[in-house]
Design a protein around this motif. Sequence first.
Motif, PDB file in Angstrom:
ATOM      1  N   TRP A 119     119.069  23.961  33.921  1.00  0.00           N
ATOM      2  CA  TRP A 119     120.015  23.800  32.809  1.00  0.00           C
ATOM      3  C   TRP A 119     120.534  22.364  32.751  1.00  0.00           C
ATOM      4  N   GLY A 120     120.971  21.852  33.895  1.00  0.00           N
ATOM      5  CA  GLY A 120     121.512  20.490  33.933  1.00  0.00           C
ATOM      6  C   GLY A 120     120.469  19.445  33.629  1.00  0.00           C
ATOM      7  N   VAL A 121     119.284  19.627  34.179  1.00  0.00           N
ATOM      8  CA  VAL A 121     118.206  18.662  33.943  1.00  0.00           C
ATOM      9  C   VAL A 121     117.817  18.639  32.465  1.00  0.00           C
ATOM     10  N   GLY A 122     117.639  19.818  31.872  1.00  0.00           N
ATOM     11  CA  GLY A 122     117.267  19.884  30.462  1.00  0.00           C
ATOM     12  C   GLY A 122     118.340  19.308  29.564  1.00  0.00           C
ATOM     13  N   ALA A 123     119.591  19.623  29.872  1.00  0.00           N
ATOM     14  CA  ALA A 123     120.698  19.091  29.078  1.00  0.00           C
ATOM     15  C   ALA A 123     120.704  17.580  29.090  1.00  0.00           C
ATOM     16  N   ASP A 124     120.453  16.994  30.251  1.00  0.00           N
ATOM     17  CA  ASP A 124     120.517  15.538  30.337  1.00  0.00           C
ATOM     18  C   ASP A 124     119.370  14.875  29.590  1.00  0.00           C
ATOM     19  N   TYR A 125     118.237  15.538  29.485  1.00  0.00           N
ATOM     20  CA  TYR A 125     117.136  15.006  28.690  1.00  0.00           C
ATOM     21  C   TYR A 125     117.549  14.856  27.223  1.00  0.00           C
ATOM     22  N   ALA A 126     118.360  15.795  26.747  1.00  0.00           N
ATOM     23  CA  ALA A 126     118.796  15.746  25.347  1.00  0.00           C
ATOM     24  C   ALA A 126     119.934  14.765  25.127  1.00  0.00           C
ATOM     25  N   LEU A 127     120.471  14.203  26.207  1.00  0.00           N
ATOM     26  CA  LEU A 127     121.653  13.350  26.096  1.00  0.00           C
ATOM     27  C   LEU A 127     121.417  11.915  26.552  1.00  0.00           C
ATOM     28  N   SER A 128     121.022  11.720  27.803  1.00  0.00           N
ATOM     29  CA  SER A 128     120.966  10.366  28.372  1.00  0.00           C
ATOM     30  C   SER A 128     120.031   9.412  27.640  1.00  0.00           C
ATOM     31  N   PRO A 129     118.753   9.768  27.424  1.00  0.00           N
ATOM     32  CA  PRO A 129     117.874   8.828  26.732  1.00  0.00           C
ATOM     33  C   PRO A 129     118.281   8.585  25.289  1.00  0.00           C
ATOM     34  N   VAL A 130     118.841   9.618  24.638  1.00  0.00           N
ATOM     35  CA  VAL A 130     119.341   9.449  23.270  1.00  0.00           C
ATOM     36  C   VAL A 130     120.514   8.475  23.266  1.00  0.00           C
ATOM     37  N   TYR A 131     121.439   8.666  24.174  1.00  0.00           N
ATOM     38  CA  TYR A 131     122.616   7.804  24.286  1.00  0.00           C
ATOM     39  C   TYR A 131     122.189   6.356  24.516  1.00  0.00           C
ATOM     40  N   THR A 132     121.279   6.141  25.457  1.00  0.00           N
ATOM     41  CA  THR A 132     120.826   4.782  25.764  1.00  0.00           C
ATOM     42  C   THR A 132     120.160   4.141  24.559  1.00  0.00           C
ATOM     43  N   THR A 133     119.254   4.863  23.915  1.00  0.00           N
ATOM     44  CA  THR A 133     118.524   4.316  22.779  1.00  0.00           C
ATOM     45  C   THR A 133     119.467   3.941  21.646  1.00  0.00           C
ATOM     46  N   GLU A 134     120.485   4.763  21.414  1.00  0.00           N
ATOM     47  CA  GLU A 134     121.433   4.478  20.341  1.00  0.00           C
ATOM     48  C   GLU A 134     122.357   3.312  20.674  1.00  0.00           C
ATOM     49  N   MET A 135     122.491   2.985  21.942  1.00  0.00           N
ATOM     50  CA  MET A 135     123.383   1.908  22.356  1.00  0.00           C
ATOM     51  C   MET A 135     122.637   0.600  22.613  1.00  0.00           C
ATOM     52  N   TYR A 136     121.363   0.548  22.239  1.00  0.00           N
ATOM     53  CA  TYR A 136     120.547  -0.655  22.418  1.00  0.00           C
ATOM     54  C   TYR A 136     120.265  -1.317  21.076  1.00  0.00           C
ATOM     55  N   PRO A 137     120.153  -2.655  21.061  1.00  0.00           N
ATOM     56  CA  PRO A 137     119.679  -3.321  19.835  1.00  0.00           C
ATOM     57  C   PRO A 137     118.234  -2.921  19.570  1.00  0.00           C
ATOM     58  N   ASP A 138     117.852  -2.863  18.302  1.00  0.00           N
ATOM     59  CA  ASP A 138     116.544  -2.311  17.942  1.00  0.00           C
ATOM     60  C   ASP A 138     115.368  -3.064  18.549  1.00  0.00           C
ATOM     61  N   LYS A 139     115.488  -4.376  18.670  1.00  0.00           N
ATOM     62  CA  LYS A 139     114.367  -5.149  19.197  1.00  0.00           C
ATOM     63  C   LYS A 139     114.131  -4.919  20.689  1.00  0.00           C
ATOM     64  N   LYS A 140     115.111  -4.328  21.365  1.00  0.00           N
ATOM     65  CA  LYS A 140     114.975  -4.052  22.797  1.00  0.00           C
ATOM     66  C   LYS A 140     115.010  -2.563  23.097  1.00  0.00           C
ATOM     67  N   ARG A 141     114.928  -1.763  22.049  1.00  0.00           N
ATOM     68  CA  ARG A 141     115.061  -0.317  22.191  1.00  0.00           C
ATOM     69  C   ARG A 141     113.985   0.278  23.099  1.00  0.00           C
ATOM     70  N   GLY A 142     112.750  -0.160  22.929  1.00  0.00           N
ATOM     71  CA  GLY A 142     111.660   0.353  23.748  1.00  0.00           C
ATOM     72  C   GLY A 142     111.835   0.010  25.208  1.00  0.00           C
ATOM     73  N   ALA A 143     112.305  -1.205  25.480  1.00  0.00           N
ATOM     74  CA  ALA A 143     112.549  -1.614  26.870  1.00  0.00           C
ATOM     75  C   ALA A 143     113.686  -0.794  27.468  1.00  0.00           C
ATOM     76  N   GLY A 144     114.736  -0.548  26.665  1.00  0.00           N
ATOM     77  CA  GLY A 144     115.862   0.236  27.162  1.00  0.00           C
ATOM     78  C   GLY A 144     115.438   1.637  27.576  1.00  0.00           C
ATOM     79  N   TYR A 145     114.677   2.297  26.707  1.00  0.00           N
ATOM     80  CA  TYR A 145     114.193   3.625  27.072  1.00  0.00           C
ATOM     81  C   TYR A 145     113.226   3.534  28.259  1.00  0.00           C
TER      82      TYR A 145
END
Length: 477
Positions: A119-145
């Motif tokens: 449950w915890g692992v699946g929940a974090d998949y839906a949250l952490s990478p989304v959060y990081t990607t949304e908080m990165y500038p677009d030109k560095k988005r791929g590197a951030g993920y």
Amino acid sequence: MTENETGSQIKIPGRSVITTLSAMGYFLDGYDLSVISVFTLVLVTFKPFHYDPFTESFVTGAALLGAFVGAVIFGHFADNIGRRYLYIFDLIFFAVFAILSALSTNIYEMIIFRFFVGWGVGADYALSPVYTTEMYPDKKRGAGYGWVWTFWSIGAGAAFAIGYVFYMINPLVGWRYTLAIGAIPAIVTVVLRTRMPESVRWDILEPGKSKLSAKDLDSIAERVGITKEDIKAIIAEREKEENIAAGSFTALFKGEYGKRTAIIWFQWILYDIAGYGIGLYSPIILTTLGISHSSSLLFSLIFNMPVGFLGAFGAVMLNDRLGRRPLQALGFGGMAIAMAMFFIASSAIASIGIIIGIAAFVIDYGIGNLGPGDTMGLYAIELLPTKLRSSSMGGATGITRIASFLAAFMFPLISASLGKSSFFFILLGLMVLAFVFTIFFTPETKGLTLEEIALASYKHVHGVPKLILPEAKKEQS
């Protein structure tokens, strides 16, 4: 640091802090899904619990079933109420049930506790990478993920390293410590995440639900590299999607977004069947090739660290330069070669089989992490708008964990009835299919902002899948 309208101060962490704390979710996923390999090795070797192929499959796959539930539920609510609070507390599931798993007294308790770890692992998949990607500038988005993805290999490597140490001390007790230790980084991460602000993109998209002033949002956006032009584009996206309910599951399957969801799900299902079909049983596969039990843990460590990590690090460097699509095609092609080598190794004489098998693992972990291991989640995040982004990642994670569970469930059964070579042959066919699918159906997202991707239309131009912006469509007409 900035002050809000009441005069209180809001701490704005640096991008490296945001990335690291988000990446710890993938670290724990890598640790969790690899540490069970240590337990299953002890289970089949020393038989501390009574089991059969059916319960062995459920021990390996229980966390994957739990991840399905956690990812779908938390992904839906993250689009509705925001990323931050769920992002802080989701790993509590992991911490509590990792400890309980270590205290299991029979195979059925282990299955139940592992389900809730998932449950915890699946929940974090839906949250952490989304959060990081949304908080990165677009030109560095791929590197951030990409940086977030590298931590999966670090977590898996840590699981095998710790598992090896305790295995050598006392395998009948050591597996308990190996499982329990995973709770420590989970608790630390939960505490540190309380410093994180809400995702800027979600706050701008949901102004009625935001608790920050416009000035605060501007300050946070500037800190993480989101420009005023990006903010205007987010507002334009909000206007376009005003009739879509945040977190709507039905919206994921309608019209333009339905096409994208189908692409995400199909290619990720194929990847996870092979990725987890091999990864969850790597020590057992190695022992069948003639490698000792303790050495199989060391090899599994090496396959994740440094081999898997270096592949993922390559994605950090190349996501925003070469692009997602060519990396994914390269990765699936490499994995197809690896599956063919596993097939050959399974029936070769001992010394040759070991050499071919080890080479297959290196290709599978290295090229696989460079390509689809990285791009699967990135596409699930990029191809859907902010209102549906966590639901997209959660839904894709959920359905692919079902596929992963089936792979974990079928490996012992197919191996017992038809032999391991049949399992590898099936995976070879799936990787060839995934390679062909990428060429003909997967679009490139490099060079586009998240908001441009949301506004674009999926089309085939001269047989090549592309995302066409509204302005480009007008020019073509």
